[in-house]
Design a protein around this motif. Structure first.
Motif, PDB file in Angstrom:
ATOM      1  N   GLU A  89       0.828  -1.205   0.000  1.00 54.71           N
ATOM      2  CA  GLU A  89       0.000   0.000   0.000  1.00 54.71           C
ATOM      3  C   GLU A  89       0.865   1.260   0.000  1.00 54.71           C
ATOM      4  O   GLU A  89       0.585   2.217  -0.724  1.00 54.71           O
ATOM      5  N   VAL A  90       1.941   1.260   0.768  1.00 54.38           N
ATOM      6  CA  VAL A  90       2.845   2.419   0.796  1.00 54.38           C
ATOM      7  C   VAL A  90       3.482   2.617  -0.575  1.00 54.38           C
ATOM      8  O   VAL A  90       3.590   3.755  -1.057  1.00 54.38           O
ATOM      9  N   ARG A  91       3.911   1.527  -1.208  1.00 52.74           N
ATOM     10  CA  ARG A  91       4.503   1.660  -2.558  1.00 52.74           C
ATOM     11  C   ARG A  91       3.487   2.244  -3.541  1.00 52.74           C
ATOM     12  O   ARG A  91       3.817   3.122  -4.356  1.00 52.74           O
ATOM     13  N   GLY A  92       2.227   1.783  -3.449  1.00 47.67           N
ATOM     14  CA  GLY A  92       1.190   2.316  -4.336  1.00 47.67           C
ATOM     15  C   GLY A  92       0.943   3.797  -4.076  1.00 47.67           C
ATOM     16  O   GLY A  92       0.784   4.588  -5.023  1.00 47.67           O
ATOM     17  N   LEU A  93       0.908   4.199  -2.806  1.00 46.97           N
ATOM     18  CA  LEU A  93       0.714   5.612  -2.476  1.00 46.97           C
ATOM     19  C   LEU A  93       1.897   6.459  -2.953  1.00 46.97           C
ATOM     20  O   LEU A  93       1.701   7.588  -3.435  1.00 46.97           O
ATOM     21  N   GLN A  94       3.111   5.924  -2.849  1.00 52.36           N
ATOM     22  CA  GLN A  94       4.286   6.666  -3.315  1.00 52.36           C
ATOM     23  C   GLN A  94       4.232   6.862  -4.834  1.00 52.36           C
ATOM     24  O   GLN A  94       4.548   7.951  -5.342  1.00 52.36           O
ATOM     25  N   ARG A  95       3.802   5.832  -5.574  1.00 56.02           N
ATOM     26  CA  ARG A  95       3.654   5.987  -7.032  1.00 56.02           C
ATOM     27  C   ARG A  95       2.603   7.052  -7.348  1.00 56.02           C
ATOM     28  O   ARG A  95       2.777   7.873  -8.262  1.00 56.02           O
ATOM     29  N   HIS A  96       1.514   7.055  -6.585  1.00 58.22           N
ATOM     30  CA  HIS A  96       0.458   8.045  -6.799  1.00 58.22           C
ATOM     31  C   HIS A  96       0.989   9.463  -6.523  1.00 58.22           C
ATOM     32  O   HIS A  96       0.721  10.399  -7.291  1.00 58.22           O
ATOM     33  N   ILE A  97       1.742   9.625  -5.447  1.00 59.25           N
ATOM     34  CA  ILE A  97       2.337  10.931  -5.125  1.00 59.25           C
ATOM     35  C   ILE A  97       3.270  11.363  -6.240  1.00 59.25           C
ATOM     36  O   ILE A  97       3.259  12.540  -6.660  1.00 59.25           O
ATOM     37  N   ASP A  98       4.076  10.436  -6.734  1.00 62.40           N
ATOM     38  CA  ASP A  98       5.007  10.766  -7.821  1.00 62.40           C
ATOM     39  C   ASP A  98       4.253  11.245  -9.058  1.00 62.40           C
ATOM     40  O   ASP A  98       4.657  12.234  -9.707  1.00 62.40           O
ATOM     41  N   ARG A  99       3.137  10.582  -9.392  1.00 59.07           N
ATOM     42  CA  ARG A  99       2.336  11.012 -10.557  1.00 59.07           C
ATOM     43  C   ARG A  99       1.726  12.400 -10.326  1.00 59.07           C
ATOM     44  O   ARG A  99       1.710  13.242 -11.229  1.00 59.07           O
ATOM     45  N   LEU A 100       1.221  12.638  -9.109  1.00 60.47           N
ATOM     46  CA  LEU A 100       0.643  13.947  -8.795  1.00 60.47           C
ATOM     47  C   LEU A 100       1.702  15.050  -8.857  1.00 60.47           C
ATOM     48  O   LEU A 100       1.441  16.139  -9.390  1.00 60.47           O
ATOM     49  N   GLU A 101       2.893  14.762  -8.318  1.00 57.38           N
ATOM     50  CA  GLU A 101       3.965  15.762  -8.371  1.00 57.38           C
ATOM     51  C   GLU A 101       4.372  16.045  -9.808  1.00 57.38           C
ATOM     52  O   GLU A 101       4.635  17.190 -10.175  1.00 57.38           O
ATOM     53  N   LYS A 102       4.426  15.015 -10.651  1.00 59.61           N
ATOM     54  CA  LYS A 102       4.767  15.226 -12.067  1.00 59.61           C
ATOM     55  C   LYS A 102       3.701  16.091 -12.747  1.00 59.61           C
ATOM     56  O   LYS A 102       4.018  17.026 -13.496  1.00 59.61           O
ATOM     57  N   ALA A 103       2.420  15.799 -12.440  1.00 62.38           N
ATOM     58  CA  ALA A 103       1.340  16.595 -13.036  1.00 62.38           C
ATOM     59  C   ALA A 103       1.438  18.044 -12.581  1.00 62.38           C
ATOM     60  O   ALA A 103       1.201  18.974 -13.376  1.00 62.38           O
ATOM     61  N   MET A 104       1.811  18.267 -11.302  1.00 60.78           N
ATOM     62  CA  MET A 104       1.954  19.635 -10.805  1.00 60.78           C
ATOM     63  C   MET A 104       3.108  20.349 -11.501  1.00 60.78           C
ATOM     64  O   MET A 104       2.980  21.518 -11.894  1.00 60.78           O
ATOM     65  N   ARG A 105       4.233  19.646 -11.668  1.00 63.30           N
ATOM     66  CA  ARG A 105       5.373  20.282 -12.365  1.00 63.30           C
ATOM     67  C   ARG A 105       5.026  20.587 -13.814  1.00 63.30           C
ATOM     68  O   ARG A 105       5.396  21.628 -14.345  1.00 63.30           O
ATOM     69  N   ASP A 106       4.306  19.656 -14.476  1.00 68.34           N
ATOM     70  CA  ASP A 106       3.900  19.878 -15.870  1.00 68.34           C
ATOM     71  C   ASP A 106       2.978  21.085 -15.978  1.00 68.34           C
ATOM     72  O   ASP A 106       2.950  21.776 -17.013  1.00 68.34           O
ATOM     73  N   ALA A 107       2.197  21.378 -14.929  1.00 71.32           N
ATOM     74  CA  ALA A 107       1.278  22.514 -14.929  1.00 71.32           C
ATOM     75  C   ALA A 107       1.938  23.749 -14.317  1.00 71.32           C
ATOM     76  O   ALA A 107       1.257  24.740 -14.055  1.00 71.32           O
ATOM     77  N   ASN A 108       3.267  23.702 -14.117  1.00 70.57           N
ATOM     78  CA  ASN A 108       4.023  24.819 -13.538  1.00 70.57           C
ATOM     79  C   ASN A 108       3.494  25.216 -12.156  1.00 70.57           C
ATOM     80  O   ASN A 108       3.401  26.397 -11.825  1.00 70.57           O
ATOM     81  N   VAL A 109       3.149  24.215 -11.351  1.00 70.60           N
ATOM     82  CA  VAL A 109       2.699  24.455  -9.981  1.00 70.60           C
ATOM     83  C   VAL A 109       3.808  23.956  -9.061  1.00 70.60           C
ATOM     84  O   VAL A 109       4.359  22.873  -9.271  1.00 70.60           O
ATOM     85  N   ASP A 110       4.131  24.788  -8.075  1.00 71.95           N
ATOM     86  CA  ASP A 110       5.172  24.378  -7.131  1.00 71.95           C
ATOM     87  C   ASP A 110       4.705  23.164  -6.328  1.00 71.95           C
ATOM     88  O   ASP A 110       3.575  23.129  -5.822  1.00 71.95           O
ATOM     89  N   VAL A 111       5.615  22.201  -6.205  1.00 79.28           N
ATOM     90  CA  VAL A 111       5.345  21.000  -5.414  1.00 79.28           C
ATOM     91  C   VAL A 111       5.703  21.315  -3.964  1.00 79.28           C
ATOM     92  O   VAL A 111       6.817  21.737  -3.674  1.00 79.28           O
ATOM     93  N   PRO A 112       4.749  21.142  -3.059  1.00 82.92           N
ATOM     94  CA  PRO A 112       5.062  21.446  -1.651  1.00 82.92           C
ATOM     95  C   PRO A 112       6.093  20.462  -1.090  1.00 82.92           C
ATOM     96  O   PRO A 112       6.175  19.318  -1.513  1.00 82.92           O
ATOM     97  N   ALA A 113       6.838  20.959  -0.128  1.00 80.42           N
ATOM     98  CA  ALA A 113       7.844  20.102   0.527  1.00 80.42           C
ATOM     99  C   ALA A 113       7.136  19.079   1.406  1.00 80.42           C
ATOM    100  O   ALA A 113       6.017  19.296   1.880  1.00 80.42           O
ATOM    101  N   LEU A 114       7.823  17.972   1.638  1.00 76.32           N
ATOM    102  CA  LEU A 114       7.280  16.965   2.540  1.00 76.32           C
ATOM    103  C   LEU A 114       7.220  17.528   3.946  1.00 76.32           C
ATOM    104  O   LEU A 114       8.102  18.285   4.355  1.00 76.32           O
ATOM    105  N   PRO A 115       6.202  17.178   4.711  1.00 74.10           N
ATOM    106  CA  PRO A 115       6.120  17.672   6.081  1.00 74.10           C
ATOM    107  C   PRO A 115       7.259  17.079   6.922  1.00 74.10           C
ATOM    108  O   PRO A 115       7.700  15.973   6.688  1.00 74.10           O
ATOM    109  N   ASN A 116       7.680  17.858   7.897  1.00 77.64           N
ATOM    110  CA  ASN A 116       8.738  17.398   8.804  1.00 77.64           C
ATOM    111  C   ASN A 116       8.146  16.354   9.747  1.00 77.64           C
ATOM    112  O   ASN A 116       7.179  16.623  10.433  1.00 77.64           O
ATOM    113  N   ARG A 117       8.735  15.181   9.764  1.00 76.63           N
ATOM    114  CA  ARG A 117       8.185  14.096  10.577  1.00 76.63           C
ATOM    115  C   ARG A 117       8.933  13.945  11.877  1.00 76.63           C
ATOM    116  O   ARG A 117       8.729  12.978  12.591  1.00 76.63           O
ATOM    117  N   GLY A 118       9.822  14.823  12.230  1.00 70.87           N
ATOM    118  CA  GLY A 118      10.610  14.701  13.437  1.00 70.87           C
ATOM    119  C   GLY A 118       9.932  15.251  14.602  1.00 70.87           C
ATOM    120  O   GLY A 118       9.298  14.935  15.464  1.00 70.87           O
TER     121      GLY A 118
END
Length: 114
Positions: free
Chosen positions: A85-114
Motif C-alpha cells: 500500500e505504501v509503494r502504491g501511495l508513493q507511485r500516486h504521489i510521484d504522478r501527482l507531483e509530475k502533473a503539478m510540475r507539468d502545470a508549472n505548480v510548485d510541489v510542496p515540501a514533505l512535512p517534517n516528521r521529526g
C-alpha cells in the motif's frame, strides 16, 4: 528465545526428573530389603511417569509454537500488505507531483516528521 530460560518452565521440566530420581532412590533403598525385581519395577514405573509427563509437555509446547507461528505468519502478511500500500501511495504521489510540475505548480515540501 532460547537465550532466556523461563524459571517456571525449567521447574516444570525438572519436576518429573526429580520425581523419577526420588522414585529410583526409594526403590534402591527398598531394594536393599526387597528383591531386585521390585526395585526394577519401581525404577521403570518412575521413568514411565517421567516419559509420559515429558511427552505431554512436548505436545503442549508444540501447540504453543504452532499458534505463535500462525500468528507470526498473519502479522507478516499484514506487513506485506501495508508495504504494498505504501509503494502504491508513493507511485500516486510521484504522478501527482509530475502533473503539478507539468502545470508549472510548485510541489510542496514533505512535512517534517521529526
Amino acid at each position: 528465545m532460547l537465550d532466556k530460560l523461563d524459571p517456571v518452565a525449567l521447574l516444570t521440566a525438572a519436576g518429573p526428573i526429580l520425581i523419577a530420581f526420588v522414585t529410583g532412590w526409594f526403590a534402591w533403598v527398598a531394594g536393599k530389603k526387597k528383591a531386585s525385581t521390585e526395585a526394577q519395577v519401581a525404577i521403570t514405573s518412575g521413568f514411565e511417569v517421567l516419559i509420559r509427563k515429558l511427552q505431554e509437555e512436548r505436545t503442549e509446547l508444540t501447540k504453543i509454537i504452532d499458534r505463535q507461528a500462525t500468528a507470526l505468519d498473519r502479522q507478516a502478511d499484514k506487513i506485506d500488505g501495508l508495504e504494498a500500500e505504501v509503494r502504491g501511495l508513493q507511485r500516486h504521489i510521484d504522478r501527482l507531483e509530475k502533473a503539478m510540475r507539468d502545470a508549472n505548480v510548485d510541489v510542496p515540501a514533505l512535512p517534517n516528521r521529526g
